[in-house]
Motif scaffolding. Structure first.
Motif, PDB file in Angstrom:
ATOM      1  N   SER A   1       0.832  -1.213   0.000  1.00  0.00           N
ATOM      2  CA  SER A   1       0.000   0.000   0.000  1.00  0.00           C
ATOM      3  C   SER A   1       0.861   1.256   0.000  1.00  0.00           C
ATOM      4  O   SER A   1       0.559   2.223  -0.694  1.00  0.00           O
ATOM      5  CB  SER A   1      -0.916   0.012   1.222  1.00  0.00           C
ATOM      6  OG  SER A   1      -1.811  -1.064   1.165  1.00  0.00           O
ATOM      7  N   ALA A   2       1.944   1.231   0.767  1.00  0.00           N
ATOM      8  CA  ALA A   2       2.836   2.386   0.825  1.00  0.00           C
ATOM      9  C   ALA A   2       3.489   2.640  -0.529  1.00  0.00           C
ATOM     10  O   ALA A   2       3.611   3.785  -0.968  1.00  0.00           O
ATOM     11  CB  ALA A   2       3.894   2.181   1.895  1.00  0.00           C
ATOM     12  N   ILE A   3       3.890   1.578  -1.199  1.00  0.00           N
ATOM     13  CA  ILE A   3       4.535   1.732  -2.512  1.00  0.00           C
ATOM     14  C   ILE A   3       3.552   2.277  -3.532  1.00  0.00           C
ATOM     15  O   ILE A   3       3.851   3.217  -4.266  1.00  0.00           O
ATOM     16  CB  ILE A   3       5.126   0.386  -2.979  1.00  0.00           C
ATOM     17  CG1 ILE A   3       6.331   0.019  -2.108  1.00  0.00           C
ATOM     18  CG2 ILE A   3       5.515   0.446  -4.458  1.00  0.00           C
ATOM     19  CD1 ILE A   3       6.854  -1.382  -2.322  1.00  0.00           C
ATOM     20  N   TYR A   4       2.341   1.701  -3.578  1.00  0.00           N
ATOM     21  CA  TYR A   4       1.358   2.175  -4.550  1.00  0.00           C
ATOM     22  C   TYR A   4       0.804   3.544  -4.188  1.00  0.00           C
ATOM     23  O   TYR A   4       0.347   4.280  -5.057  1.00  0.00           O
ATOM     24  CB  TYR A   4       0.216   1.169  -4.708  1.00  0.00           C
ATOM     25  CG  TYR A   4       0.603  -0.040  -5.510  1.00  0.00           C
ATOM     26  CD1 TYR A   4       0.976   0.089  -6.844  1.00  0.00           C
ATOM     27  CD2 TYR A   4       0.621  -1.305  -4.947  1.00  0.00           C
ATOM     28  CE1 TYR A   4       1.352  -1.010  -7.594  1.00  0.00           C
ATOM     29  CE2 TYR A   4       0.991  -2.408  -5.685  1.00  0.00           C
ATOM     30  CZ  TYR A   4       1.354  -2.255  -7.003  1.00  0.00           C
ATOM     31  OH  TYR A   4       1.720  -3.344  -7.743  1.00  0.00           O
ATOM     32  N   GLY A   5       0.874   3.929  -2.927  1.00  0.00           N
ATOM     33  CA  GLY A   5       0.353   5.213  -2.497  1.00  0.00           C
ATOM     34  C   GLY A   5       1.281   6.383  -2.747  1.00  0.00           C
ATOM     35  O   GLY A   5       0.918   7.523  -2.486  1.00  0.00           O
ATOM     36  N   CYS A   6       2.468   6.149  -3.253  1.00  0.00           N
ATOM     37  CA  CYS A   6       3.430   7.244  -3.430  1.00  0.00           C
ATOM     38  C   CYS A   6       3.572   7.680  -4.881  1.00  0.00           C
ATOM     39  O   CYS A   6       4.495   8.403  -5.205  1.00  0.00           O
ATOM     40  CB  CYS A   6       4.790   6.836  -2.863  1.00  0.00           C
ATOM     41  SG  CYS A   6       5.628   5.575  -3.821  1.00  0.00           S
ATOM     42  N   GLU A   7       2.662   7.269  -5.757  1.00  0.00           N
ATOM     43  CA  GLU A   7       2.825   7.613  -7.168  1.00  0.00           C
ATOM     44  C   GLU A   7       2.814   9.117  -7.411  1.00  0.00           C
ATOM     45  O   GLU A   7       3.535   9.617  -8.250  1.00  0.00           O
ATOM     46  CB  GLU A   7       1.773   6.912  -8.033  1.00  0.00           C
ATOM     47  CG  GLU A   7       0.363   7.418  -7.819  1.00  0.00           C
ATOM     48  CD  GLU A   7      -0.642   6.647  -8.634  1.00  0.00           C
ATOM     49  OE1 GLU A   7      -1.366   7.301  -9.399  1.00  0.00           O
ATOM     50  OE2 GLU A   7      -0.707   5.437  -8.514  1.00  0.00           O
TER      51      GLU A   7
END
Length: 120
Positions: free
Chosen positions: A53-59
């Motif tokens: 979630s953290a990775i996908y939330g930083c776009e």
């Protein structure tokens, strides 16, 4: 003189023999990335989902950083360089058939110059 980080990493390799799983991870991910990847692989499903979630939330953050990096002279020069390279590639694609014809006919052209030089 040896750096402290080199000493610590070297000591770890001497003190702890790698298990088969660790050797496989070192082969797949490299020694530098092995510990991080093993941490991800061995994490609980909840921790893995948090990371995902953290990775996908930083776009949006990545786009903001890219915009910031290009919002100065160096960024504009990078864009200009990219456009010039694209233009050079386009010219190459347009001119390539003509250049190939010239090189294919080069022996004939050489022969014509030889004959003119020799027989005037």
């Amino acid at each position: 003189m040896e750096k402290v980080g080199d000493k610590i990493s070297g000591a770890g390799e001497k003190l702890l023999p790698l298990t088969a799983g660790m050797q496989a991870a070192a082969t797949i991910f490299g020694k530098q990335n092995m510990s991080g990847m093993l941490a991800i692989i061995n994490a609980s499903e909840e921790d893995y989902n948090k990371l995902t979630s953290a990775i996908y939330g930083c776009e949006g953050t990545a786009k903001n950083m890219a915009d910031t990096m290009q919002d100065n002279l160096a960024g504009q020069l990078t864009i200009l360089k990219s456009q010039l390279e694209e233009l050079a590639i386009s010219f190459g694609e347009i001119l390539m058939p003509t250049i190939q014809k010239i090189f294919l006919n080069l022996p004939r052209i050489k022969c014509i110059f030889f004959v003119r030089k020799r027989y005037g």
